[in-house]
Design an enzyme around this catalytic site. Structure first.
Site, PDB file in Angstrom:
ATOM      1  CG  HIS A   1      -0.744  -0.333   2.473  1.00 46.56           C
ATOM      2  ND1 HIS A   1       0.254   0.269   3.160  1.00 46.56           N
ATOM      3  CD2 HIS A   1      -1.303  -1.212   3.329  1.00 46.56           C
ATOM      4  CE1 HIS A   1       0.302  -0.211   4.389  1.00 46.56           C
ATOM      5  NE2 HIS A   1      -0.619  -1.116   4.504  1.00 46.56           N
TER       6      HIS A   1
ATOM      7  CG  HIS B   1      -3.312  -6.436  12.449  1.00 45.76           C
ATOM      8  ND1 HIS B   1      -4.279  -5.457  12.447  1.00 45.76           N
ATOM      9  CD2 HIS B   1      -2.383  -6.031  11.521  1.00 45.76           C
ATOM     10  CE1 HIS B   1      -3.945  -4.514  11.587  1.00 45.76           C
ATOM     11  NE2 HIS B   1      -2.814  -4.849  11.000  1.00 45.76           N
TER      12      HIS B   1
ATOM     13  CD  GLU C   1      -3.129  -3.700   7.001  1.00 51.44           C
ATOM     14  OE1 GLU C   1      -2.453  -3.516   8.034  1.00 51.44           O
ATOM     15  OE2 GLU C   1      -3.028  -2.986   5.987  1.00 51.44           O
TER      16      GLU C   1
ATOM     17  CG  ASP D   1      -0.968  -7.681   6.013  1.00 56.87           C
ATOM     18  OD1 ASP D   1      -2.020  -7.269   6.529  1.00 56.87           O
ATOM     19  OD2 ASP D   1       0.161  -7.323   6.404  1.00 56.87           O
TER      20      ASP D   1
ATOM     21  CG  HIS E   1      -0.733  -0.431  11.624  1.00 55.55           C
ATOM     22  ND1 HIS E   1      -1.004  -0.010  10.359  1.00 55.55           N
ATOM     23  CD2 HIS E   1      -0.735  -1.767  11.562  1.00 55.55           C
ATOM     24  CE1 HIS E   1      -1.139  -1.062   9.559  1.00 55.55           C
ATOM     25  NE2 HIS E   1      -0.971  -2.133  10.272  1.00 55.55           N
TER      26      HIS E   1
ATOM     27  CG  ASP F   1       1.399  -5.346  11.133  1.00 51.97           C
ATOM     28  OD1 ASP F   1       1.786  -6.236  10.358  1.00 51.97           O
ATOM     29  OD2 ASP F   1       0.363  -4.689  10.949  1.00 51.97           O
TER      30      ASP F   1
ATOM     31  CE1 TYR G   1       6.403  -4.324   8.542  1.00 53.30           C
ATOM     32  CE2 TYR G   1       6.553  -3.274  10.690  1.00 53.30           C
ATOM     33  CZ  TYR G   1       5.902  -4.117   9.814  1.00 53.30           C
ATOM     34  OH  TYR G   1       4.761  -4.754  10.209  1.00 53.30           O
TER      35      TYR G   1
ATOM     36  CG  HIS H   1       4.881  -8.326   7.793  1.00 53.76           C
ATOM     37  ND1 HIS H   1       4.263  -8.914   6.721  1.00 53.76           N
ATOM     38  CD2 HIS H   1       3.957  -7.489   8.336  1.00 53.76           C
ATOM     39  CE1 HIS H   1       3.024  -8.450   6.613  1.00 53.76           C
ATOM     40  NE2 HIS H   1       2.820  -7.593   7.591  1.00 53.76           N
TER      41      HIS H   1
HETATM   42 FE1  FEO Z   1      -1.153  -4.175   9.544  1.00 60.84          FE
HETATM   43 FE2  FEO Z   1       0.901  -6.590   8.329  1.00 60.84          FE
HETATM   44  O1  FEO Z   1      -0.698  -5.667   8.561  1.00 60.84           O
END
Ligand code: FEO
Length: 394
Positions: free
Chosen positions: A24, A78, A80, A82, A145, A164, A190, A223
């Site tokens: 993004h 989380h 999100e 991903d 976040h 994250d 990051y 990640h």
């Molecule tokens: Fe906030 Fe890796 O997603």
């Protein structure tokens, strides 16, 4: 497929996205990973899933460890996509699993997915689930976040599954931070591009974790690479510094140029900064990765932004960059705006306004008509000196 056991009874079952080049808006030339973990005990938990499209990779890795249909809990740290894109397919296989999320997470999940038939239980800070010998302990981390975020801690393994937080966007066949050179640099990029707006909260959360007395031997984010041994202290210390906006005697000069006048100003300013004793890094905005520039701004005291005037305003590249930067809310910077114009200015004033809205202390913006002469270039060097003088007081 071999099992990847990161500590006794805990397995990495994530996916490697070698070809991701943009997250993004954040350039990811090195790809990324979506990390998920199986915690195997009398009961079995899957902590986080992977992006949609990577379910088969997740499933193969889970099958190397256990029968996916026997998963008792799916922990959604989380929402999100991903980390939850594969959740619907996981729930087709692990049909008796209970989904664990924060209250906000439980509100968000039905907005993304058809959750009919899923049992969703909410948890808050301090809640625990026993898997047998191992305990899953949850700590809410709202707005780190997203509103839904939490982390999962396993006290028996002194293991923090941090989602994250503490991540990096890098694809690798390695799993541990100490196996990958320059990993702290990846973590900094990051942090700058994803977590910098939440620096104050991060500092408070680190304090909260400290007060809770969580002993941590390993941090496994969702990640990139896993932090172990001395790497745990390294990344915690780095987050403390980034969160409190610690900076070096460095200046960042970013600019765009039409016929070379603003570039001449950038060069004179750059030399002025060098002469004043600061390190400097210079970026042409149409030739540089914005994500890398933002990483450099994270650790710098000074930011100078230049643009020629076009149609009474700044170059689109400069406007786009300043919009991106404003959302990231860097703290504790001194800077200025500079640029050339023909018959009517506009860019420099607009840049100065944007920098101020971003929280940068702006010193004496400088405009030059058409092509900078010797006096103008001297003024550029003087501006650099004034900005450095102000930055030395930070
Ligand atoms: Fe906030 Fe890796 O997603």
């Amino acid at each position: 497929m071999n099992k990847v056991e990161i500590t006794d009874g805990v397995y990495w079952v994530g996916a490697i996205d070698w070809n991701l080049r943009d997250f993004h808006g954040y350039a990811t030339p090195g790809g990324t990973t979506y990390n998920a973990y199986i915690v195997k005990d009398s009961k079995t938990a899957l902590v986080d899933t992977v992006k949609a499209g990577f379910f088969d990779e997740l499933r193969s890795r889970v099958e190397a460890v256990t029968d996916p249909s026997t998963i008792d809990y799916v922990i959604v740290n989380h929402v999100e996509p991903d980390h939850t894109g594969s959740l619907p397919r996981v729930m087709e296989v692990a049909c008796d699993a209970i989904v664990i999320a924060t209250e906000k997470g439980a509100e968000e999940l039905p907005m993304y997915y058809d959750c009919d038939g899923w049992e969703i239980q909410t948890v808050k800070t301090g809640d625990t689930i026993s898997l047998g010998a191992k305990t899953l302990s949850f700590v809410e981390t709202p707005m780190l976040h997203w509103p839904d975020n939490m982390v999962t801690y396993i006290p028996e393994d002194r293991l923090l599954l941090s989602n994250d937080a503490f991540g990096q966007h890098i694809a690798s066949s390695k799993r541990y931070a100490d196996e990958v050179p320059e990993i702290l640099e990846e973590a900094a990029t990051y942090y700058a591009n994803i977590l910098m707006p939440f620096s104050t909260l991060i500092t408070k959360t680190l304090q909260k974790i400290g007060e809770m007395g969580l002993a941590i031997d390993m941090i496994a984010p969702s990640h990139g690479m896993i932090w172990r041994n001395s790497g745990v202290g390294d990344i915690l210390e780095a987050y403390r510094g980034w969160g409190s906006a610690e900076s070096n005697d460095t200046a960042i000069v970013v600019y765009d140029t039409m016929w070379g006048s603003t570039e001449k100003m950038a060069s004179a300013i750059t030399q002025g900064i060098i002469d004043a004793g600061f390190e400097v890094k210079v970026y042409h905005l149409r030739k540089s990765e914005w994500s890398k520039i933002v990483r450099e701004i994270l650790g710098a005291k000074i930011l100078l932004v230049g643009s020629p005037t076009i149609n009474n305003g700044m170059f689109p590249s400069v406007g786009g960059f300043l919009t991106y930067l404003r959302g990231l809310r860097p703290k504790g910077k001194v800077g200025s705006a500079f640029g050339s114009y023909g018959w009517a200015g506009g860019a420099v004033k607009a840049i100065a306004g944007e920098l101020e809205k971003t929280g940068v202390t702006v010193v004496d913006p400088l405009s030059v008509k058409f092509v900078p002469g010797a006096d103008d270039l001297t003024a550029c060097a003087e501006l650099a000196g004034k900005v450095v003088m102000q930055a030395r007081q930070i």
